[in-house]
Design an enzyme around this catalytic site. Structure first.
Site, PDB file in Angstrom:
ATOM      1  N   ASN A  50      10.496  53.538  36.530  1.00 19.25           N
ATOM      2  CA  ASN A  50       9.722  54.781  36.609  1.00 19.25           C
ATOM      3  C   ASN A  50       8.287  54.573  36.142  1.00 19.25           C
ATOM      4  O   ASN A  50       7.362  55.209  36.641  1.00 19.25           O
ATOM      5  CB  ASN A  50      10.427  55.906  35.845  1.00 19.25           C
ATOM      6  CG  ASN A  50      10.374  55.741  34.341  1.00 19.25           C
ATOM      7  OD1 ASN A  50       9.425  56.166  33.685  1.00 19.25           O
ATOM      8  ND2 ASN A  50      11.401  55.127  33.767  1.00 19.25           N
ATOM      9  N   HIS A  58      14.394  50.466  29.003  1.00 21.92           N
ATOM     10  CA  HIS A  58      13.447  49.463  29.476  1.00 21.92           C
ATOM     11  C   HIS A  58      12.081  49.666  28.835  1.00 21.92           C
ATOM     12  O   HIS A  58      11.131  50.139  29.469  1.00 21.92           O
ATOM     13  CB  HIS A  58      13.362  49.508  31.000  1.00 21.92           C
ATOM     14  CG  HIS A  58      14.553  48.910  31.669  1.00 21.92           C
ATOM     15  ND1 HIS A  58      14.861  49.110  33.002  1.00 21.92           N
ATOM     16  CD2 HIS A  58      15.524  48.091  31.188  1.00 21.92           C
ATOM     17  CE1 HIS A  58      15.973  48.457  33.306  1.00 21.92           C
ATOM     18  NE2 HIS A  58      16.380  47.835  32.216  1.00 21.92           N
ATOM     19  N   SER A  74      10.435  48.659  33.726  1.00 21.12           N
ATOM     20  CA  SER A  74      10.734  50.089  33.802  1.00 21.12           C
ATOM     21  C   SER A  74      10.364  50.605  35.191  1.00 21.12           C
ATOM     22  O   SER A  74       9.187  50.728  35.527  1.00 21.12           O
ATOM     23  CB  SER A  74       9.950  50.859  32.739  1.00 21.12           C
ATOM     24  OG  SER A  74       9.987  52.247  32.976  1.00 21.12           O
ATOM     25  N   GLU A  93      21.190  49.994  36.549  1.00 25.98           N
ATOM     26  CA  GLU A  93      21.823  51.256  36.933  1.00 25.98           C
ATOM     27  C   GLU A  93      22.544  51.135  38.272  1.00 25.98           C
ATOM     28  O   GLU A  93      23.668  51.632  38.430  1.00 25.98           O
ATOM     29  CB  GLU A  93      20.782  52.373  36.998  1.00 25.98           C
ATOM     30  CG  GLU A  93      21.400  53.720  37.346  1.00 25.98           C
ATOM     31  CD  GLU A  93      20.375  54.803  37.580  1.00 25.98           C
ATOM     32  OE1 GLU A  93      20.636  55.680  38.430  1.00 25.98           O
ATOM     33  OE2 GLU A  93      19.308  54.772  36.920  1.00 25.98           O
TER      34      GLU A  93
END
Length: 352
Positions: free
Chosen positions: A252, A69, A250, A154
């Site tokens: 994270n 990402h 993204s 995911e």
């Protein structure tokens, strides 16, 4: 934790429409550069897998979803001949396809096989571990509460391993209302890129309702995600402004902005590129904290530091909270030696 001065390499491309201005703030300006930051071993493995596939098989090589990402990484690979598709039915029969670092469900693997595609599985080994845990718990007739973002690739891949046994729990608040069939046979797993703090709060609330809730055999949250959150926590309270380099999709990277604010930063923003930094963000700012998500190449951080140098932030100190040294071998379809050591790991598990 250690702090050290950093010598900045020359930026690859400035990429700015105009330079940031050096406006005095009544004190010395500085940058606190978080470490670890940027590429983890799983991201590095996935990106190298696409590069190696292009070298070995020639363009085009197809990739299901974004390999990682990050906008910049995807654009760079597209320029070299990678073609990103949403689903395998968009890929010509018999072509090479790479599965992204986020993993895929067995249904996707089967669909690729049905089209005669030559698949290269670049799933991060830490995600594969969660997949295997899901299969094992489902085989034992456990009900699995998968903590994560429901629309994340995911989570879709993990849930696809045992769809009849998995319920996705999206937040601590969701934990208060989720229902299970048998509270005595419940286990939790998690998306690897989540906030450590929020995940543990979700687990705490689940355990209040389901005291027999079973833990996974090991921590599912990626070591790199944890390390980057720990590093930004360390510098947030000393930062008037935190800049996180990373893309909007993204998990994270987005979470690093939230963690910075939770741990004391006056302001925090996410950017893909240095030219996105706004001059007004720097008004009255003496200390800028800088970090990057686990799918971000270091060149983008270098360009941010160069932009900040124009604005007078030339004193850069790296604040390191962990060392990483883990490397993953390439997917078996791309290994060039018997030991499977043809890989470039730039991030890794914490060293004591």
């Amino acid at each position: 934790m250690s702090t050290s001065a950093v010598r900045l390499p020359e930026p690859r491309v400035p990429g700015r429409h105009g330079r940031l201005q050096d406006i005095p703030v009544g004190a010395a300006k500085r940058v606190l550069l978080a470490a670890p930051r940027g590429y983890c071993a799983g991201v590095d493995r996935a990106v190298v897998a696409v590069e190696k596939a292009l070298e070995r098989f020639g363009a085009p090589v197809y990739v299901r979803k974004q390999i990682v990402h990050n906008v910049h990484v995807v654009r760079e690979l597209e320029a070299r001949g990678a073609v990103f598709v949403d689903e395998v039915d968009a890929v010509p029969a018999g072509a090479h396809i790479v599965f992204s670092a986020h993993g895929v469900s067995p249904a996707v693997v089967s669909a690729a096989a049905d089209r005669g595609l030559q698949a290269i599985d670049a799933t991060c080994p830490l995600v594969t571990k969660v997949h295997r845990e899901a299969v094992r718990f489902a085989r034992d007739e456990r009900e699995i509460l998968l903590i994560g973002h429901e629309d994340h690739e995911e989570v879709e891949g993990t849930a696809g391993e045992a769809p009849d046994h998995i319920t996705v729990v999206t937040s601590p608040e969701h934990a208060d209302i989720v229902e299970v069939r048998d509270p005595s046979r419940v286990v939790w797993l998690s998306q690897t890129t989540l906030s450590v703090d929020e995940t543990m709060e979700t687990v705490r609330r689940l355990r209040v309702r389901f005291p027999e809730l079973q833990d996974p055999p090991s921590d599912d949250i990626c070591y790199a995600t944890q390390n980057r959150q720990v590093a930004i926590k360390k510098i947030a309270a000393d930062s008037d402004l935190v800049i996180v380099v990373g893309s909007a999709n993204s998990s994270n990277s987005v979470r690093l902005v939230e963690v910075a604010l939770e741990y004391g930063a006056r302001a925090a923003y996410r950017v893909d590129y240095a030219h996105e930094i706004e001059q007004h963000w720097l008004e009255g700012v003496r200390t800028v904290g800088v970090t990057s998500g686990a799918s971000v190449p270091e060149v983008l951080v270098t360009e941010v530091l160069a932009a900040l140098l124009d604005a007078g932030y030339g004193d850069v100190a790296e604040v390191r909270t962990a060392e990483e040294d883990l490397m993953f071998s390439l997917p078996k379809e791309l290994r060039s030696d018997a030991a499977g050591l043809d890989a470039r790991g730039r991030g890794g598990r914490t060293r004591a």
